[in-house]
Design a protein around this motif. Sequence first.
Motif, mmCIF file in Angstrom:
data_model
loop_
_atom_site.group_PDB
_atom_site.id
_atom_site.type_symbol
_atom_site.label_atom_id
_atom_site.label_comp_id
_atom_site.label_asym_id
_atom_site.label_seq_id
_atom_site.Cartn_x
_atom_site.Cartn_y
_atom_site.Cartn_z
ATOM 1 N N SER A 9 2.646 4.220 9.138
ATOM 2 C CA SER A 9 3.235 5.539 9.392
ATOM 3 C C SER A 9 4.678 5.414 9.880
ATOM 4 O O SER A 9 5.546 6.203 9.492
ATOM 5 C CB SER A 9 2.390 6.343 10.380
ATOM 6 N N LYS A 10 4.965 4.402 10.721
ATOM 7 C CA LYS A 10 6.341 4.201 11.179
ATOM 8 C C LYS A 10 7.247 3.804 10.012
ATOM 9 O O LYS A 10 8.374 4.277 9.906
ATOM 10 C CB LYS A 10 6.393 3.121 12.262
ATOM 11 N N MET A 11 6.729 2.927 9.146
ATOM 12 C CA MET A 11 7.525 2.495 7.997
ATOM 13 C C MET A 11 7.724 3.641 7.014
ATOM 14 O O MET A 11 8.791 3.772 6.410
ATOM 15 C CB MET A 11 6.877 1.290 7.310
ATOM 16 N N GLN A 12 6.706 4.494 6.870
ATOM 17 C CA GLN A 12 6.832 5.657 5.986
ATOM 18 C C GLN A 12 7.882 6.619 6.525
ATOM 19 O O GLN A 12 8.660 7.192 5.762
ATOM 20 C CB GLN A 12 5.475 6.368 5.835
ATOM 21 N N ILE A 126 12.789 -1.356 8.950
ATOM 22 C CA ILE A 126 11.419 -1.725 8.574
ATOM 23 C C ILE A 126 11.063 -3.097 9.154
ATOM 24 O O ILE A 126 9.978 -3.293 9.711
ATOM 25 C CB ILE A 126 11.255 -1.702 7.035
ATOM 26 N N ARG A 127 11.991 -4.039 9.065
ATOM 27 C CA ARG A 127 11.719 -5.384 9.611
ATOM 28 C C ARG A 127 11.622 -5.348 11.131
ATOM 29 O O ARG A 127 10.874 -6.130 11.732
ATOM 30 C CB ARG A 127 12.794 -6.365 9.138
ATOM 31 N N ALA A 161 2.756 -4.795 4.205
ATOM 32 C CA ALA A 161 3.342 -3.452 4.321
ATOM 33 C C ALA A 161 4.870 -3.552 4.332
ATOM 34 O O ALA A 161 5.554 -2.768 3.664
ATOM 35 C CB ALA A 161 2.840 -2.763 5.588
ATOM 36 N N THR A 162 5.399 -4.528 5.057
ATOM 37 C CA THR A 162 6.855 -4.723 5.117
ATOM 38 C C THR A 162 7.406 -4.995 3.728
ATOM 39 O O THR A 162 8.397 -4.388 3.310
ATOM 40 C CB THR A 162 7.199 -5.897 6.068
ATOM 41 N N THR A 168 10.176 -0.745 -2.116
ATOM 42 C CA THR A 168 10.370 0.671 -2.416
ATOM 43 C C THR A 168 11.809 1.097 -2.119
ATOM 44 O O THR A 168 12.419 1.834 -2.903
ATOM 45 C CB THR A 168 9.375 1.538 -1.605
ATOM 46 N N VAL A 169 12.361 0.634 -1.002
ATOM 47 C CA VAL A 169 13.755 0.938 -0.658
ATOM 48 C C VAL A 169 14.672 0.424 -1.761
ATOM 49 O O VAL A 169 15.570 1.133 -2.227
ATOM 50 C CB VAL A 169 14.138 0.330 0.721
#
Length: 183
Positions: A9-12, A126-127, A161-162, A168-169
């Motif tokens: 959720s944080k990465m989204q 993200i990282r 996930a990372t 995607t980015v």
Amino acid sequence: MTTEKEVESKMQATLDHFKQELKNLRTNRANPGMVEGVSVEVYGTHMRLKELANISAPEARQILITPFDPQTASAIAKGIEKANLNLQPVLESGAIRINVPPMDQAVRLDIVKQGKKKAEDAKIAIREIRRKSNDTIRKQKADGVLTEDGLKKLEKAIQEATDKFCRTVDELFTAKEKEIMAV
């Protein structure tokens, strides 16, 4: 919420922010996103343009702004000029038209450069989420909450996930770069 879901959720949220940043980058076509975030001083306070007016792109090189309150039209035009977007608003009977000039190669390359920086900032964020999450689960392992196997499983899930979000980015930026460089 489990650690994996929390990380996702944080990465989204970071990805959603990056998508919004990409919308603000100028392309050769008129896009309402170019001016949505412009700050306008009306009613004694600062408001974003999308809170004050309908914004549309009736033609490929034109943006039409129709204020909810026609008396704010001149303040909106001033706000767009102050935003330093290299756009010239034209007031006409309570509405504002902006003709979007075509971009030359130097401007395109500069915008791509800005986009690359935004993409890199998103991947860094993200990282950073990955690093903080890994620190948290290692602390849980040290406190005896997690087993060694549980730790390895969570680290692997967080890394996957990372990788997924960084990919995607990159994909989003590549698509936007093609859009910007199109003549």
